[in-house]
Structure formats: structure tokens, C-alpha cells
Design a protein around this motif. Structure first.
Motif, PDB file in Angstrom:
ATOM      1  N   GLY A  10       0.833  -1.181   0.000  1.00 55.72           N
ATOM      2  CA  GLY A  10       0.000   0.000   0.000  1.00 55.72           C
ATOM      3  C   GLY A  10       0.866   1.228   0.000  1.00 55.72           C
ATOM      4  O   GLY A  10       2.097   1.158   0.103  1.00 55.72           O
ATOM      5  N   ARG A  11       0.240   2.413  -0.153  1.00 55.35           N
ATOM      6  CA  ARG A  11       0.976   3.665  -0.246  1.00 55.35           C
ATOM      7  C   ARG A  11       0.592   4.551   0.935  1.00 55.35           C
ATOM      8  O   ARG A  11      -0.607   4.783   1.181  1.00 55.35           O
ATOM      9  N   VAL A  12       1.649   5.051   1.682  1.00 55.34           N
ATOM     10  CA  VAL A  12       1.421   5.838   2.895  1.00 55.34           C
ATOM     11  C   VAL A  12       2.182   7.145   2.764  1.00 55.34           C
ATOM     12  O   VAL A  12       3.356   7.164   2.389  1.00 55.34           O
ATOM     13  N   LEU A  13       1.490   8.272   3.046  1.00 54.34           N
ATOM     14  CA  LEU A  13       2.123   9.587   3.079  1.00 54.34           C
ATOM     15  C   LEU A  13       2.324   9.963   4.547  1.00 54.34           C
ATOM     16  O   LEU A  13       1.350  10.051   5.316  1.00 54.34           O
ATOM     17  N   TYR A  33       5.240  -1.482   2.532  1.00 61.88           N
ATOM     18  CA  TYR A  33       4.468  -0.305   2.120  1.00 61.88           C
ATOM     19  C   TYR A  33       5.343   0.650   1.319  1.00 61.88           C
ATOM     20  O   TYR A  33       6.550   0.797   1.601  1.00 61.88           O
ATOM     21  N   GLN A  34       4.774   1.320   0.348  1.00 60.37           N
ATOM     22  CA  GLN A  34       5.411   2.462  -0.294  1.00 60.37           C
ATOM     23  C   GLN A  34       5.121   3.683   0.567  1.00 60.37           C
ATOM     24  O   GLN A  34       4.003   3.859   1.044  1.00 60.37           O
ATOM     25  N   LEU A  51       2.188  10.243  -5.546  1.00 62.14           N
ATOM     26  CA  LEU A  51       2.114   9.028  -4.730  1.00 62.14           C
ATOM     27  C   LEU A  51       0.723   8.415  -4.731  1.00 62.14           C
ATOM     28  O   LEU A  51       0.576   7.185  -4.731  1.00 62.14           O
ATOM     29  N   ARG A  52      -0.324   9.304  -4.759  1.00 61.67           N
ATOM     30  CA  ARG A  52      -1.708   8.828  -4.638  1.00 61.67           C
ATOM     31  C   ARG A  52      -1.845   7.887  -3.439  1.00 61.67           C
ATOM     32  O   ARG A  52      -2.128   6.690  -3.582  1.00 61.67           O
ATOM     33  N   PRO A  53      -1.631   8.385  -2.221  1.00 64.23           N
ATOM     34  CA  PRO A  53      -1.571   7.529  -1.028  1.00 64.23           C
ATOM     35  C   PRO A  53      -2.924   6.912  -0.701  1.00 64.23           C
ATOM     36  O   PRO A  53      -3.982   7.467  -0.982  1.00 64.23           O
ATOM     37  N   ASP A  54      -2.825   5.730  -0.059  1.00 63.56           N
ATOM     38  CA  ASP A  54      -4.023   5.070   0.448  1.00 63.56           C
ATOM     39  C   ASP A  54      -4.316   5.500   1.884  1.00 63.56           C
ATOM     40  O   ASP A  54      -5.437   5.293   2.374  1.00 63.56           O
ATOM     41  N   ALA A  55      -3.311   6.072   2.601  1.00 62.89           N
ATOM     42  CA  ALA A  55      -3.491   6.530   3.976  1.00 62.89           C
ATOM     43  C   ALA A  55      -2.470   7.623   4.261  1.00 62.89           C
ATOM     44  O   ALA A  55      -1.417   7.697   3.617  1.00 62.89           O
ATOM     45  N   SER A 116      -6.360  -2.038   7.776  1.00 61.25           N
ATOM     46  CA  SER A 116      -7.785  -1.737   7.918  1.00 61.25           C
ATOM     47  C   SER A 116      -8.171  -0.501   7.100  1.00 61.25           C
ATOM     48  O   SER A 116      -9.203  -0.472   6.418  1.00 61.25           O
ATOM     49  N   ALA A 117      -7.324   0.529   7.141  1.00 61.07           N
ATOM     50  CA  ALA A 117      -7.603   1.742   6.369  1.00 61.07           C
ATOM     51  C   ALA A 117      -7.564   1.463   4.867  1.00 61.07           C
ATOM     52  O   ALA A 117      -8.396   1.966   4.097  1.00 61.07           O
ATOM     53  N   LEU A 118      -6.578   0.637   4.473  1.00 61.05           N
ATOM     54  CA  LEU A 118      -6.476   0.319   3.038  1.00 61.05           C
ATOM     55  C   LEU A 118      -7.665  -0.496   2.558  1.00 61.05           C
ATOM     56  O   LEU A 118      -8.187  -0.290   1.462  1.00 61.05           O
ATOM     57  N   ARG A 119      -8.088  -1.462   3.374  1.00 62.91           N
ATOM     58  CA  ARG A 119      -9.259  -2.265   2.989  1.00 62.91           C
ATOM     59  C   ARG A 119     -10.493  -1.383   2.842  1.00 62.91           C
ATOM     60  O   ARG A 119     -11.293  -1.529   1.908  1.00 62.91           O
TER      61      ARG A 119
END
Length: 833
Positions: A10-13, A33-34, A51-55, A116-119
Motif C-alpha cells: 500500500g501507499r502511505v504519506l 508499504y510504499q 504518490l496517490r496515497p491510500d493513507a 484496515s484503512a487500506l481495505r
């Protein structure tokens, strides 16, 4: 800013300083994680884009954390991304009170919180994707697209949501059908074939039960036992069949299949398929209803055409019968009534002579039965004569003086029975063109009325005299009695239809209203007077005809050069005289005796109209019309053809050969004048259109676009500005200037594009070089800018280049409009050489 893009979980900022976050970042990398980290909010937008983060993980503390969270919430690309607060290093009260989605208190729970946040985010994206696809399918189902296009679009959208290797729409005609039709499939959009339901047990069960069928494991499900070898070779894993049912009507099914190696149909996929099936079922049912309705309409139209043919044939037969009826009435009117009047008169003379009783009885019986027959004839005439018979004439040359004498002679016996003296006073021969039968009935009706209302032993006088008039002499006929007369207030009303008054009864039963119709049909007038000596006088006038030879050979002296010229081509002298007499009141008339002469005169004199018979010696009218239309000198001369034939085919043939109208003989004089006037107006309108087009090409209009050129626009603009200043109304002027010169081809059709966005009163102009100007009356600058703002995209799309616009109010500006035009961007006027 630093980014680490090694992982794929997943992608995290991360928002915060890198110093002190090494353990956190190492944990993210180790967990797959990225990530990217920054504490500069100026970089937030670019990082969100790349990045287009997922969280988002908030690692900053204190006031920086509050500012960072505010910046995250304001960034459009991060509004739906879950924000977690990092409490692994600091448990400050500021960080604890931040309105984030979750808090991470240790590195051990970081992965679970992120997962959980990514799901949740992926579920939201998947749900949004399905809702968008479902909306697209629903909109297509309610659009005007063809059913095949809607179904193909639907399987395409379903395939984009559900990872299925087979997505098809299958339709059936009825519940007991053994075959079904595949009308749309994702693998082959153009595929259309019939399938045997016996080879598809899952499809057959879904259609029979009208319930969805889910085969989770095709290799184990008992339902697929009979086709399992085929399923094995194809590698089919899971199948979902969703029936298409609308208003309890089975229409088909949505068929989905997944091969091995892919996930099966989850609850979300099943619900999505159910929603799509509902939309498609409604669409298919509406399409079938529309098809059935169209078929029914076609059947009704066919039945209507057949019925119309039957009615047309029945109408033709009725017309034949009506024509026969008219012939019988004509016989009764002329050949029965006059002889009966003579028989009755001589029978009366016999009774007044010396007869023995038996002879007297026989004479009385003859008179009695004769009167009965005459009554039947008059009743037949009253019921059988219709408007068509009354409103057409069969003209011929006749002497009205002789007709007055004959009518008086025929009714002398009736006058003698009532003791009334009847005499006719005529001084000279007066020739006119008219329908002898109708004029005879007018005289008989007026004389009979006068006899009935004269005094006992009174007198009825019929006078015919010539009355000079500036537009041509007329015959003046007076039928006068010495009875009690008509009250002055009723004199203007005695000719009203359905009015029964002192002079309304007796005679032939046609009534004074029909007498008025007959007289006016001949171009005359009729009225009633109360003479000073008493009684009543009915007076009518009829236009007298010139001598036939003069009418045929010469034009009347009273006609002027300003009148249109009409060429009459007719070989029968009497009919030619009638045509000349009818047309000479309005036009200059020339006459030709055959088709060859008519063609020669038309080529030399160039008349405004040609009225020509079809059957002519030397050259018939149809060939002459073709010759006129074949020459450029005479092609614009309108031609009206006359013929005794009344068939529709003859009329169509005449019009196809270039005639503007076709009339049947015998003709109505007023109808001939009306059609002549219409033909001349048509020619005048065509000439005016040509003249206007020529003027537009010469001055004031742009030949390329058809709108005003600079000169024409300035004239209109001066007029609008003067009116706006006079009435204190706004007038705006807009100029649209291209960035580079526009090709002529790009400007063709530009007025139609602009008119679609403008009002009727708005004025268009082309200043040259592709520069366009628009005058907007009753429009201020702000409203003008809005109008031009909506217009610009259409102009740019049509011409293929960018335009700049400027708008100014010219109604309140003292500066000359020419200078305002140039200030707005119009090119300067081209100097005259």
C-alpha cells in the motif's frame, strides 16, 4: 521530502520530520508499504498527485500537526483518504485531540491499522466504481439508443467491474422456449447466435425458477454433472445467472462465468449483477413494447390505406351518381318545366273556350295533373341543387333582351290566372356572356314573385336597358310590381339566405338569396327598391360583352400599360370571348387561335401570364408549355392550362410539364381571376427574390457568409444606435477576432452556428479576415459578455481556431461607432481606389 517506493502492500504519506522517524519508516519498508515523508505543506499537492496515497500518517507534533491536518483536509486528492495519528513517539495532548480517523500507539499495531484503512479505501473505491457503472447502464437504458447498443454497453460496464471471462445477455421469447438468443457478449461485441438450453442446465434452471443461480464450484456442483466434461476442458470455476424479469414477465438472463485462478462471485458482485439485471429487464421490456406498438401502428396504417382506397373508390362511384343526378336535374330544369308551363297555359285556354262537359273534365284533369308534375319538378330542383351546381357557370354569348321577353312570355298564363298584366319592355339587343339557364331562373323567380305580390288586376313590368359606365356598359334589368311593397328597413335584408319576407316565397323555390348568388357569379349586382309610385322593384345589372370578333382580335381601349399582360390561347371563339371578358377587367389581354401562334406571341411579346387550352390545333397546349419552359427567354412565364378533362392524372401531367395551375371546364369566373392573381403574385415573388439576391451580392452584404459586410453593418448600427439613444435603450456591440486569418471554407455556415445562440433581432456582420461583429439591441454590456461567452466555443469549434472577443455599449458613448468598432478589434476599412 523523501520517498521510498520499494513495497507494494500500500501507499502511505507520512507528515512530519524525517529526523526521529527512522524506526517508523523502517517498519513501513519492512512491512511492504510504499511511503513518502514531508513536513513542507507546499509539497503536499505534488506528493498527493505522484504518490496517490491510500493513507496519511500524521507524525508531526504540536502546532505543526494542527496546520498539517488542516492542509490535508483541504487538498482535494486527500479528502477521502483516512488519516492516522502517530503516537508511538509522542503522546502530547495536542496530537491526541486531533480530529483524525484513528490513532497508532505502537509500531506493532501500525500494520493492522494501515491494513484496515487500506481495505476500507479499496471497498469504497470498488463501491464507487460499481455505482458509477450502474448509473451509466441506467442512463443508457433510459436513452434513445437502440436496444443492441444498450446491451453491448451494459456487458462492457459489467466486465469492467466483475472479473469474469464471459459476460453475456441472453433473451428468450417465452417461458417454454427451448432455445435462447445471445444478443450481446463481452468477448465478441458483434456476436449473435441461438443456444440450446439443454446444454446449459444453470441457465435453464434460472429461467424456470426465475431466481438467480450461483454455481460456486462447477467441478463439484451436482447441477453441472451432465456438462461437467465440457466445464473441465474450459476450466470453468464459477457461474452466476441472474434472470431478467420485469412486471412478472420473463425476458432472459444475465450470464457471468469465471475460469480457474480467479476469485468467485462474492456478495457484492451478486448484488451488482442483480441491480444491472433489473435495469436491463425494464429496458428490454420497453423495447419490446415499442416494437409491438410500432407493428400495431404499421398494421393500422395499412388498414387505413386499404380503407382509404375503398372510400376513394366509393367516392368515385358517388361522384358518378352525383354527375348523373346533375344531368337529370338539368333535364328537369330546362326540358320539363318550360314545356309544362306551355301545356298548362294552353290547357287554360282550352277551358276558357267552348267545351262540352266531358271535354272540360278532361282539360281540367290535364291541368291538375300538369300542375302536380310541375310541383314535383320544382321540389326535385329544390332538393337536388347543391352549392357546386349553383357556384359554377357554363358561359355562352346570349341576348339578355330576348331572354327577358321569353321569360315574360312563358309566365303570361300564370299572370292571366291572377288577373295581372305582364309585359316586357326592351329597346335594343344587348349581348352578354353568361349561363342562360341560371339567368333564366333568376328572371323566372323575380317575375313569379312580382306576379304573386301584385295587386288584383295589377301590373308587372320587365324592363331591360343599357346603362353606360366608365369601366364598360352594363345591362340594367328591372322587375317591378304595383303591390303593397317592402318596408324600407327590410330592403337590405330580402336577399339574406333562409330569410322569409314579403318577397321571399313563390317562384322556382330557389329564393332571392340564390338569385343574388347567380347575379354576382356573372359579375353583376342585384338590389331591391321601393319606387315612389308604390310596389316593389327588383333591379340587377350584368356586364355587357363586346362583339366576339373584337374581343378575340383586339385589346380593350381602356386598358393601360401598367396592367399585367395575359396571353389567352384558345381556338373556340366563344370560349375565347368569355376568357377575354373575364380577364379584361384587371389585365391587358391578347389572344392566339392555336398553339403555334400562342408560342410565337409568347416569345415576341413576353406576357406576364399565359392562359392556354390543352387541345389546340397545330400544337397542343402541353407541347406548347414544354416549349415555353425549354427556352430561357420564356421559362419564367407562368402557364395556366384549361381542359374539359377533369382527371387527376391530367392535372399531375400538366403540372409536371411546368404549368403553375390547371383548371377544368366549365370554369367559375371568380375562380379563374383568383388563380390568375395567385400565379402573377408567385412570379412577382420569384422576381423579387432574384432582385434581392442580386442586391445582396452587390452592396451591404458579405457574399461569402451572407451576413452584413462592413458597410451594411455600419448602416444598421447607426440606425440601432440612434433608436437606442432616442428611447434610452442599451445597444451593445461585440467584435470576435481570430488569432490568425481564417480560411473562407471555415466561415461557410458560420451564420447558422451563431444564430443558434442569438435572438432574432440580433445583427451579424463579417468585417473581413474572419473578424465577426454582433449588434445586440436591448442588451447591456454585462448581458452582452454573457451572450458572447456562450457563443465563442461554437465559433471556435466551427472554424477550428481561437477567437478573442470585446464588448462595448455604443448607445451611451459619444465616440463615433466607426472608432468604437476599430477599438474593439475590427480591421480598419479598406480605402477606396
Amino acid at each position: 521530502m523523501r520517498a521510498e517506493l520499494a513495497g507494494s502492500r500500500g501507499r502511505v504519506l507520512v507528515i512530519g520530520a524525517k529526523a526521529g522517524s527512522e524506526a517508523l519508516l523502517a517498519h513501513l519498508s519492512d512491512s511492504g508499504y510504499q511511503w513518502a515523508i514531508t513536513e513542507d505543506m507546499q509539497e503536499l499537492a505534488s506528493l498527493a498527485e505522484s504518490l496517490r496515497p491510500d493513507a496519511v500518517l500524521m507524525s508531526a507534533t504540536g502546532k505543526k500537526a494542527t496546520e498539517a491536518l488542516s492542509a490535508v483536509r483541504q487538498e482535494s486528492r486527500l479528502r477521502e483518504v483516512r488519516v492516522l495519528a502517530d503516537l508511538t513517539r509522542s503522546r502530547s495532548e495536542v496530537l491526541r485531540k486531533l480530529p483524525v480517523d484513528e490513532w497508532v500507539r505502537s509500531l506493532e499495531e501500525l500494520s493492522s491499522r494501515l491494513d484496515s484503512a487500506l481495505r476500507e479505501r479499496r471497498v469504497m473505491e470498488r463501491t464507487r466504481n460499481r455505482m458509477e457503472r450502474l448509473l451509466e447502464i441506467t442512463q443508457a437504458a433510459t436513452s434513445s439508443l437502440e436496444l443492441e447498443q444498450i446491451l453491448r454497453l451494459a456487458v462492457e460496464k459489467v466486465g469492467a467491474v466483475i472479473n469474469a471471462d464471459r459476460c453475456s445477455v441472453v433473451l428468450v421469447e417465452d417461458v417454454n422456449a427451448r432455445t435462447a438468443s445471445v444478443v450481446a457478449t463481452l468477448e465478441d461485441p458483434g456476436l449473435s447466435l441461438d443456444v440450446d438450453l439443454a446444454r446449459y442446465p444453470e441457465l435453464r434452471r434460472a429461467l424456470e425458477t426465475r431466481q438467480p443461480v450461483l454455481v460456486e464450484e462447477a467441478q463439484r456442483d451436482p447441477l453441472m454433472a451432465e456438462v461437467r466434461p465440457t466445464m473441465t476442458s474450459l476450466g470453468v470455476r464459477s457461474i452466476l445467472v441472474q434472470p431478467l424479469v420485469c412486471s412478472d414477465e420473463l425476458l432472459g438472463a444475465l450470464f457471468l462465468r469465471i475460469s480457474r485462478g480467479s476469485e468467485g462471485f462474492g456478495r457484492d458482485e451478486q448484488e451488482f449483477a442483480q441491480a444491472v439485471a433489473a435495469a436491463l429487464a425494464n429496458c428490454i421490456r420497453n423495447a419490446r413494447l415499442h416494437t409491438a406498438l410500432k407493428k400495431k401502428r404499421d398494421e393500422l396504417e395499412l388498414a387505413y390505406v386499404e380503407r382509404y382506397r375503398e372510400l376513394t373508390e366509393a367516392n368515385r362511384r358517388l361522384k358518378d351518381l352525383n354527375r348523373l343526378k346533375d344531368e337529370i336535374i338539368a333535364v328537369c330544369s330546362h326540358d320539363l318545366r318550360a314545356p309544362l308551363q306551355v301545356l298548362l297555359g294552353h290547357g287554360r285556354l282550352l277551358l276558357e273556350g267552348g267545351l262540352d262537359p266531358q271535354q272540360k273534365q278532361s282539360a281540367e284533369a290535364m291541368i291538375r295533373q300538369g300542375r302536380k308534375i310541375l310541383g314535383l319538378v320544382e321540389s326535385l330542383l329544390e332538393r337536388g341543387k347543391g352549392d357546386v351546381a349553383r357556384l359554377s357557370i357554363e358561359p355562352r354569348v346570349l341576348d339578355i333582351s330576348t331572354l327577358c321577353k321569353e321569360s315574360a312570355t312563358e309566365l303570361e298564363i300564370l299572370a292571366a290566372e291572377r288577373g295581372v298584366a305582364l309585359r316586357a319592355e326592351t329597346s335594343e339587343i344587348m349581348m352578354l356572356i353568361g349561363d342562360e339557364l341560371k339567368l333564366h331562373e333568376v328572371l323566372q323567380n323575380l317575375i313569379t314573385n312580382a306576379i304573386h305580390h301584385a295587386q288584383d288586376a295589377g301590373e308587372v313590368v320587365v324592363k331591360a336597358s343599357r346603362l353606360p359606365r366608365p369601366d364598360g356598359d352594363v345591362a340594367r334589368i328591372v322587375v317591378q310590381d304595383d303591390g303593397k311593397g317592402i318596408p324600407p328597413e327590410e330592403l337590405p335584408l330580402v336577399f339574406d339566405r333562409y330569410r322569409s319576407g314579403a318577397k321571399g316565397g313563390g317562384g322556382t323555390g330557389l329564393g332571392l338569396a340564390i338569385c343574388k348568388e347567380f347575379v354576382e357569379l356573372h359579375g353583376g349586382e342585384i338590389w331591391a327598391e321601393a319606387p315612389p309610385e308604390g310596389g316593389a322593384a327588383f333591379i340587377f345589372t350584368l356586364p355587357l360583352a363586346q362583339e366576339v370578333s373584337r374581343a378575340v382580335q383586339n385589346l380593350p381601349a381602356k386598358e393601360t400599360a401598367e396592367q399585367p399582360r395575359v396571353l389567352v390561347v384558345e381556338d373556340e371563339p366563344e370560349i375565347a370571348a368569355v376568357l377575354v371578358e373575364v380577364l379584361r377587367s384587371r389585365y391587358r389581354v391578347d389572344v392566339a387561335r392555336d398553339g403555334a401562334e400562342g408560342l410565337a406571341r409568347a416569345r415576341t411579346s413576353k406576357p406576364d401570364l399565359v392562359v392556354m387550352d390543352v387541345f389546340l390545333p397545330k400544337l397542343d397546349g402541353l407541347d406548347a408549355a414544354v416549349a415555353l419552359k425549354s427556352s430561357s427567354d420564356t421559362a419564367n412565364i407562368p402557364v395556366i392550362l384549361l381542359s374539359a378533362h377533369q382527371g387527376v392524372a391530367d392535372k399531375v401531367r400538366a403540372l409536371n410539364l411546368g404549368a403553375v395551375d390547371y383548371m377544368s371546364k366549365p370554369f367559375n369566373a371568380m375562380e379563374l381571376l383568383g388563380r390568375t392573381e395567385r400565379a402573377l403574385k408567385l412570379r412577382k415573388a420569384e422576381n423579387e427574390l432574384e432582385r434581392t439576391s442580386s442586391l445582396m451580392r452587390r452592396s451591404g452584404n458579405d457574399p461569402l457568409t451572407g451576413v452584413y459586410d462592413r458597410r451594411g453593418l455600419m448602416l444598421r448600427l447607426d440606425h440601432e444606435v440612434s433608436r437606442g439613444r432616442r428611447y434610452s435603450r442599451p445597444v451593445s456591440l461585440a467584435v470576435l477576432r481570430p488569432d490568425r486569418p481564417v480560411l473562407d471554407e471555415a466561415l461557410r455556415g458560420i451564420p447558422d452556428v451563431m444564430r443558434a445562440r442569438l435572438r432574432t433581432q440580433d445583427i451579424l456582420g463579417h468585417m473581413g479576415e474572419g473578424v465577426l461583429a454582433v449588434v445586440l439591441p436591448e442588451c447591456n454590456v454585462e448581458a452582452g459578455r454573457n451572450v458572447i461567452g456562450r457563443l465563442l466555443p461554437d465559433v471556435e469549434k466551427h472554424t477550428g481556431m481561437e477567437y478573442r472577443s470585446a464588448v462595448a455599449d455604443v448607445s451611451h458613448d459619444s465616440e463615433p461607432v466607426e472608432r468604437i468598432l476599430e477599438r474593439l478589434g475590427a480591421p480598419p476599412p479598406v480605402p477606396k481606389l
